[in-house]
Design a protein around this motif. Sequence first.
Motif, PDB file in Angstrom:
ATOM      1  N   THR A  30      15.792 -11.456  -3.521  1.00  0.00           N
ATOM      2  CA  THR A  30      15.850 -10.240  -2.720  1.00  0.00           C
ATOM      3  C   THR A  30      16.792  -9.228  -3.350  1.00  0.00           C
ATOM      4  O   THR A  30      16.489  -8.034  -3.415  1.00  0.00           O
ATOM      5  CB  THR A  30      16.293 -10.552  -1.274  1.00  0.00           C
ATOM      6  N   THR A  31      17.918  -9.696  -3.842  1.00  0.00           N
ATOM      7  CA  THR A  31      18.863  -8.805  -4.516  1.00  0.00           C
ATOM      8  C   THR A  31      18.250  -8.213  -5.778  1.00  0.00           C
ATOM      9  O   THR A  31      18.385  -7.012  -6.044  1.00  0.00           O
ATOM     10  CB  THR A  31      20.154  -9.559  -4.862  1.00  0.00           C
ATOM     11  N   VAL A  33      15.076  -7.729  -6.426  1.00  0.00           N
ATOM     12  CA  VAL A  33      13.993  -6.803  -6.080  1.00  0.00           C
ATOM     13  C   VAL A  33      14.557  -5.498  -5.528  1.00  0.00           C
ATOM     14  O   VAL A  33      14.107  -4.409  -5.895  1.00  0.00           O
ATOM     15  CB  VAL A  33      13.021  -7.460  -5.067  1.00  0.00           C
ATOM     16  N   ARG A  34      15.566  -5.588  -4.657  1.00  0.00           N
ATOM     17  CA  ARG A  34      16.097  -4.376  -4.009  1.00  0.00           C
ATOM     18  C   ARG A  34      17.048  -3.583  -4.901  1.00  0.00           C
ATOM     19  O   ARG A  34      16.930  -2.370  -5.018  1.00  0.00           O
ATOM     20  CB  ARG A  34      16.821  -4.747  -2.718  1.00  0.00           C
ATOM     21  N   GLU A  35      18.001  -4.250  -5.491  1.00  0.00           N
ATOM     22  CA  GLU A  35      19.060  -3.553  -6.223  1.00  0.00           C
ATOM     23  C   GLU A  35      18.683  -3.225  -7.661  1.00  0.00           C
ATOM     24  O   GLU A  35      19.103  -2.216  -8.201  1.00  0.00           O
ATOM     25  CB  GLU A  35      20.351  -4.376  -6.208  1.00  0.00           C
ATOM     26  N   SER A  37      15.463  -3.214  -8.824  1.00  0.00           N
ATOM     27  CA  SER A  37      14.068  -2.761  -8.854  1.00  0.00           C
ATOM     28  C   SER A  37      13.192  -3.644  -9.737  1.00  0.00           C
ATOM     29  O   SER A  37      12.350  -3.176 -10.487  1.00  0.00           O
ATOM     30  CB  SER A  37      13.988  -1.307  -9.325  1.00  0.00           C
ATOM     31  N   ASN A  39      10.197  -5.988 -10.276  1.00  0.00           N
ATOM     32  CA  ASN A  39       8.911  -6.183  -9.629  1.00  0.00           C
ATOM     33  C   ASN A  39       8.400  -7.582  -9.946  1.00  0.00           C
ATOM     34  O   ASN A  39       7.973  -7.867 -11.057  1.00  0.00           O
ATOM     35  CB  ASN A  39       7.902  -5.132 -10.097  1.00  0.00           C
ATOM     36  N   ALA A  44      10.276  -7.379  -0.956  1.00  0.00           N
ATOM     37  CA  ALA A  44      11.615  -7.820  -0.549  1.00  0.00           C
ATOM     38  C   ALA A  44      11.651  -8.211   0.925  1.00  0.00           C
ATOM     39  O   ALA A  44      12.388  -9.126   1.303  1.00  0.00           O
ATOM     40  CB  ALA A  44      12.642  -6.725  -0.823  1.00  0.00           C
ATOM     41  N   SER A  45      10.855  -7.553   1.754  1.00  0.00           N
ATOM     42  CA  SER A  45      10.843  -7.887   3.182  1.00  0.00           C
ATOM     43  C   SER A  45      10.326  -9.311   3.408  1.00  0.00           C
ATOM     44  O   SER A  45      10.819 -10.027   4.286  1.00  0.00           O
ATOM     45  CB  SER A  45      10.000  -6.883   3.959  1.00  0.00           C
ATOM     46  N   LEU A  48      13.074 -11.675   2.354  1.00  0.00           N
ATOM     47  CA  LEU A  48      14.129 -11.671   3.361  1.00  0.00           C
ATOM     48  C   LEU A  48      13.718 -12.454   4.603  1.00  0.00           C
ATOM     49  O   LEU A  48      14.559 -13.107   5.227  1.00  0.00           O
ATOM     50  CB  LEU A  48      14.493 -10.231   3.729  1.00  0.00           C
TER      51      LEU A  48
END
Length: 94
Positions: A30-31, A33-35, A37, A39, A44-45, A48
Amino acid sequence: MKRSFRKYHRILGIIISLPLVLTVLTGMLTTFVREWSLNIGVPASFLLSIHTGEIFHLEGIYPLLNGLGLLGLLGTGLTMSGLFGKKTRQNPKN
């Protein structure tokens, strides 16, 4: 006493390993993918929801079970380590 703690520690370690590995890996992904970027093809949802146990409808108890499992492993591990055992006095050689 140590033998029984080793037995409990081993059983608890086996039981708690899958949820902990799942929590660690999904948290890291998740980190990424979110921070960063990154792919990886998974939103990410979704990661999570796995991370928090929401996908299994355990979001209220999943963190509690992970925490209790870790506390149990810490307790049995520290007991086996001998850190809290009786201190024996060494006789100085004269």
